[in-house]
Design an enzyme around this catalytic site. Structure first.
Site, mmCIF file in Angstrom:
data_model
loop_
_atom_site.group_PDB
_atom_site.id
_atom_site.type_symbol
_atom_site.label_atom_id
_atom_site.label_comp_id
_atom_site.label_asym_id
_atom_site.label_seq_id
_atom_site.Cartn_x
_atom_site.Cartn_y
_atom_site.Cartn_z
ATOM 1 N N GLY A 382 -64.547 57.165 95.204
ATOM 2 C CA GLY A 382 -64.605 58.565 95.620
ATOM 3 C C GLY A 382 -65.915 59.253 95.296
ATOM 4 O O GLY A 382 -66.134 60.386 95.727
ATOM 5 N N GLU A 508 -65.207 56.128 82.118
ATOM 6 C CA GLU A 508 -64.098 55.208 81.883
ATOM 7 C C GLU A 508 -64.406 54.291 80.695
ATOM 8 O O GLU A 508 -64.320 53.066 80.792
ATOM 9 C CB GLU A 508 -63.793 54.396 83.143
#
Length: 594
Positions: A382, A508
């Site tokens: 995204g 992350e």
């Protein structure tokens, strides 16, 4: 990010590029001048010796042979030897200095090229530019240039003296020059093409080697040895073919030169013998003529080798110059100072694409408030990591703006802006060296042992570092291969703590860890996030729930902004994401939002 070009563009002429490259390396002019003067002196002495020999032959007798003549001849040889040796040494030293200058410029250039350049370049090819191509230029200067300069001077001097001695004999000899040029010119062009292809193939082969050897565990675990062997063998075979083609050209060049030389010797001895027998020239003049011929022939061989190497160097120069003329990142110290206050970072309709017509981000707008945690969530692909790259100023938005307070970040000092940022990625990079080297990497000040240990303690890295045989001096191996994923992450967090950033970006950072390592790393991250503006690409549920603001991105477009509770109630895709990606059950969703 603004990019700037170098002041000059590559020249269309290869030799002009080469000369410009050498001049740009700031060669030591005084040293070069001394070398050339000594070279002239050495050559001048060598040009006198045949004349001395001529007089000895024409008037040879034991009565005429005086000790002074022998002393002068020995002195001439000694002067020639010493001057020639010093000249070659100085030219060789100058050559190494020039190549060191070229490598310095190239290395400096590689470090200031933007990330976008490396997206489209292979590391192996750039390594080849830095080592192989500069090595070819070095070989031309240090191994061939000095002998060729002496050779040119010797040839010109010998020809001038021969024209004065006997212009008819000299003209017979000079007939060989245009013949040789007509033969050598097409061979030189062919050598240039071969050399250019060989350098390209060498760069590709180096790239394969770097990739395979740096990822040898992946190769073995994937049983890809046979495939990679075939890839490497293709490169080896291609290099072999280029080498054979080069050998064919060289096999033509050297015999042709020898044929020309032997033809000249036979012709001059025959024609000279006729002139001696007819009384038009003396035996001493014929001997001197042959000696001068060798002073022309021997340098001609060196010049032929120089000519061959020069063609190779032209191909290398093209590639070096191509790298040097790529766009650079803006000057890291240019731009306005970054305000010291913690101000909001605003993205205003930011759009970006790596390739035309393939947008990664479209009209992205949101604000990162100081001292708060902003989470970026959404499906893979995204544009979340691309947002981080834009904030780091690896790339510039194609449209829209990113502001720090009221200031566009592109107008702020790049060096100072990046000093404010601490970045911990999913697979934090580790350099070869010690654990201490890695924790201190990028810190532009002296760091005390207490500071290093404090950062390691806050990152929960000290627990495993103490168990290592050499503690903080333990070598971690290439890319930290001797450490586990959790250990690498905690060292990266310690590195970020030592930088003391005001803006923390977490990509992350715990997604690839096992549950035990994740707990330790998350505790370290909690220490790191305390009191800092934090932007996190979320993977862990608690990070999302506790974030002050969540930005949901789908296919490069922001489709929702709010707290976890707000988005669960208003954003169907986020609710599905919480259920699936974050493993949040409906009951947990109710408990969290109630």
């Amino acid at each position: 990010m603004e990019c700037r070009y170098m002041d000059t563009k590559p020249s269309t002429g290869n030799w002009r590029q080469f000369v410009a490259l050498i001049r740009g390396a700031n060669p030591p002019k005084l040293q070069l001048a001394i070398a050339l003067i000594l070279s002239l002196a050495s050559t001048g002495v060598s040009l006198v010796i045949p004349l001395f020999t001529k007089n000895m032959v024409d008037g040879f007798s034991l009565d005429n042979l005086q000790p002074l003549h022998i002393v002068l001849l020995v002195a001439a040889f000694l002067i020639q030897t010493v001057a020639g040796g010093v000249s070659i040494y100085l030219l060789s030293r100058t050559g190494h200095r020039i190549v060191a200058g070229i490598r310095d410029k190239l290395w400096k250039k590689l470090l200031v090229l933007p990330v976008s350049y490396y997206d489209n370049s292979q590391t192996g090819e750039l390594t080849s530019r830095m080592t192989n191509d500069t090595g070819i230029v070095r070989g031309l200067i240090t191994e061939h240039l000095s002998g060729s300069l002496n050779g040119v001077i010797s040839m010109i001097g010998s020809i001038v003296i021969l024209l004065v001695m006997d212009w008819k004999m000299t003209l017979v000899m000079l007939v060989a020059i245009p013949v040789t040029v007509l033969i050598m010119a097409p061979l030189g062009k062919q050598m240039f093409k071969i050399s250019k292809g060989m350098q390209d193939e060498t760069a590709r082969f180096t790239s394969v080697l770097n990739m395979v050897l740096s990822e040898i565990r992946l190769v073995k675990s994937s049983n890809a040895e046979r495939r990679e062997y075939e890839n490497g063998k293709d490169g080896i075979t291609s290099l072999y073919r280029f080498g054979v083609r080069e050998g064919k050209v060289q096999a033509l060049i050297m015999p042709i030169m020898m044929l020309v030389i032997m033809g000249l010797v036979v012709a001059l001895i025959g024609y000279g013998g006729v002139r001696v027998s007819s009384g038009l020239m003396t035996a001493g003049e014929l001997v001197a003529f042959l000696l001068y011929l060798f002073q022309i022939v021997m340098p001609a061989t060196q010049i032929t080798q120089f000519f061959t190497q020069f063609q190779k160097a032209m191909g290398a120069t093209e590639r070096i110059v191509a790298v040097l003329h790529n766009e650079e990142e803006e000057d890291a110290e240019a731009g306005r100072p970054v305000p010291s206050a913690d101000l909001p970072i605003s993205l205003e309709r930011v759009a970006f694409s790596y390739k035309p017509g393939e947008p990664v981000l479209s009209g992205v707008s949101f604000t990162i408030e100081p001292g708060e945690v902003t989470a970026i969530v959404g499906p893979s692909g995204g544009g979340k990591t691309t947002l981080f790259s834009l904030l780091e100023r690896y790339y510039s938005p194609q449209s829209g703006a990113i502001r720090f307070g009221a200031e566009p970040i592109g107008e702020l000092s790049l060096e100072h802006w990046r000093k404010r940022i601490g970045y911990v990625s999913q697979d934090s990079p580790i350099i070869a060296g010690t654990i201490r080297d890695n924790i201190c990497y990028g810190t532009d000040r002296e760091v005390s042992t207490d500071e290093v240990e404090r950062a390691a303690s806050m990152a929960y890295a000290d627990t495993f570092i103490r168990d290592l045989p050499d503690g903080y001096e333990t070598e971690v191996g290439e890319r930290g291969i001797k450490l586990s994923g959790g250990q690498r992450q905690r060292i990266a967090i310690a590195r970020a703590l030592l930088r003391d950033p005001s803006l923390l970006m977490l990509d992350e950072a715990t997604s690839s860890l096992d549950s035990k390592s994740e707990v330790a790393v998350q505790q370290a991250l909690d220490n790191l996030m305390e009191g800092r503006t934090t932007l996190v690409i979320a993977h862990r549920l608690s990070t999302v729930i506790d974030a002050d603001r969540i930005v949901f991105i789908e296919k490069g477009v922001v489709t929702g902004i709010g707290t976890h509770k707000e988005l669960v109630g208003s954003h169907p895709m986020y609710r599905e994401f919480a259920e699936n990606q974050l493993k949040l059950s409906v009951d947990e969703m109710v408990n969290v939002t109630s």
